[in-house]
Motif scaffolding. Sequence first.
Motif: not given
Length: 742
Positions: A304-311, A352-355
């Motif tokens: 989900g978003r945790v991995e998206a933010k790391q990328l 703002r978040t990552a996707e």
Amino acid sequence: MNIQDVRIERFRSAELVQLKNVNDFNVLIGKNNSGKSTALFAIEAFFQCLGGEGLVSLAPPFGRKIDFYKQILDQPIIISLAFALDEEERRILLQEIAREAPQLKNVIDAIDSSLLIEISVAVTALPDNYAYVKSIKFSGTEGSAAEPSRTLLNVNAVAAQELVARQRAISASNQSVNDISRFLETFDSDDFTRIKKDEDDTRAFLRFRVAGRRSLIEMSSRSLQEIEQILRSSDSYLQFRTTATAYRNQLVSESKKNASEPLKNFLQTFSGEQSTAPTYALDLLHRVVNTRRLFLAERREPVGRVEAKQLLDYKVTRGGPETLKDIQQKIEGLLGVKVDAFESRANESNERTAEMDVDNFLLEVNGSGVKEALRLILDVELKKPTLLLVEEPEVHLHPALETNMMRYLREVSQSCQVFVSTHSTNFLDLAGTQNVYFVSKKTSASEIKLLEIGEAERQIPEDLGIRLSSLFMFDRLVFVEGLSDELVLREFAARLKIDLSQANVGFIHIGGSRNFSYFANEATFSFLSKRQVKSTFVLDKDERDDAEILKMKASLGERASLHMLSRRELENFMVKSRPLKEFIIFKRAVSGIKPDAEITDEVVTAALLRSADQLRPLSTMKRATHSILNSIHVAVEWTAEDVLDQAQGKILGEIVRLREQLTAQEAAIGPVLEQSRRFVDGNWKSQWINLVLGDILLDKTCQQFGVRFKKVTDGPKLASFYEANEIEGEIATLLKSFGAGA
């Protein structure tokens, strides 16, 4: 520091199991509920049990009654891991031991460098649940010079209880120290004045009125009592803070004193009995527990978003874009999809978040297989473990993805020790997997056995096409001519309520009885006999006579059994009128042919007899052909001593021999045909059901009703219409012997 051996005692279904000679890539394979997950979790739990303070952990990851083998609680669960140290790790350890025991330097210098470090942890049951380091010792590697084990640390049960009692006291003091510190940060003079106005309700006020503060909500009942007592005895805010601070400092001092207090019950160490834990042991445990490990249980949180933010972070950090590109290339190569991460639009809170995108679509719209594979790959690539434990990596994956994930995990094992539990035979059948442990459960106890894959690959001809999983996963192998035979026998077994899977029966297709001698080779059955795998050939009789059958049985000897069907082929056992009638009605229905009430058992019987009479000449010709041509085969054999100049003469000699044999057989065609006709005609009335070509008989009979019978697709369906009491006794007895493990 790599794991070399694992030993598990009294944990769930494991009374005593071992994983010996562990390698970089290790597969635990077996049926569901055999104990694979127990073994894998035990490795992870070992590290969690070391994650406490010093030699004990007050919060081990298990301890319920069901965690103990047969729920016997009077002995602890013990998990032991033996590690191989690299040269630098060994140097540091021996240096630390020598610093604490300089008088033993010569003994230390003489320790064999091939020895492993074995650490054992013990876990007790609830309600007095804790874990402690039971022992640390040098242990010999299997096959090495067997130097006696040398104890670095041994903690007996009484010393463990003393350590636990001390640690509980220290933990309680530390909890109070933290509680008081947090309270002093939030409690001011106004709060003190309000509380002193209503001293009779001090505790309730602390819990519900001043609270709303997290420091009070999370506070232990002991800390609340201590603070309340100080509040009641204080006449001013300054006095309260002074007294509370002094009490906190006193607790800190007592905690330090407790930690350094000598034990009344001695510990056994490398240099003898000691009242404190040696520093070298504590430092070693610290290095072990800090192993970068990743445990992926069967049920995993979705990506989900945790991995998206790391990328996404990789895009804006030094060196990050190269790392991101490497991850993207790996994912595309394995899964065939392109992965990227972007900043999403701000939500209502302006955050703002990552996707994550997969092939330009949001991750959430992709299938479970891709998401499951991404979970594993991203966890490994982002966390970079040195120890990876994965349960059921094949979950939700189609066969192609499963193969790719196997390849990926093998690549990962070049820089990370990998343990995989699975029930997929693909993880065993793919080439290059040397460390495979077969997990099974006999009665209530799990067993783990390292499979001799290397030996199997050396001894069993590759072109036989026998899957490694067939050699290792079954207690009995049934060699049949083709897929249709297996499917029919399985269906008949189901009708008889015989569970072949429970009996651990596997099937191997030899591609026709002509390949019998090819499969019945010495190496294959020598290996199977060593593994105590029972083997049975079930073959169509065709036109074989008794002499041929005895010769085939003799070639097997005691290594395997041969069941030659008494009828020409398996389909000859499927000519009962009622089941065949039901099959014909079914086939007509699926073909869109209108029902016909005239199709009765008697009508089908008559159709069978008409078809059989039409096939009598074919039976005669088949028998004559077998008699004439069965003895003709090429008999050229080559040895290492043969030279090329002799090859032409040897081949020509064989051609001359074959020509002479064919000439003799040509002269015998007429007499053999007549002999076959007399045999078939003479036995037809009483033996037609044994002599006719079974699959062709069924097809010709079905054609009289406007449908066809195809052996592979229709054989199992026809078998499914049989009642248990309609299955021929020969077949029923055979299947029951498989189910009974006879």
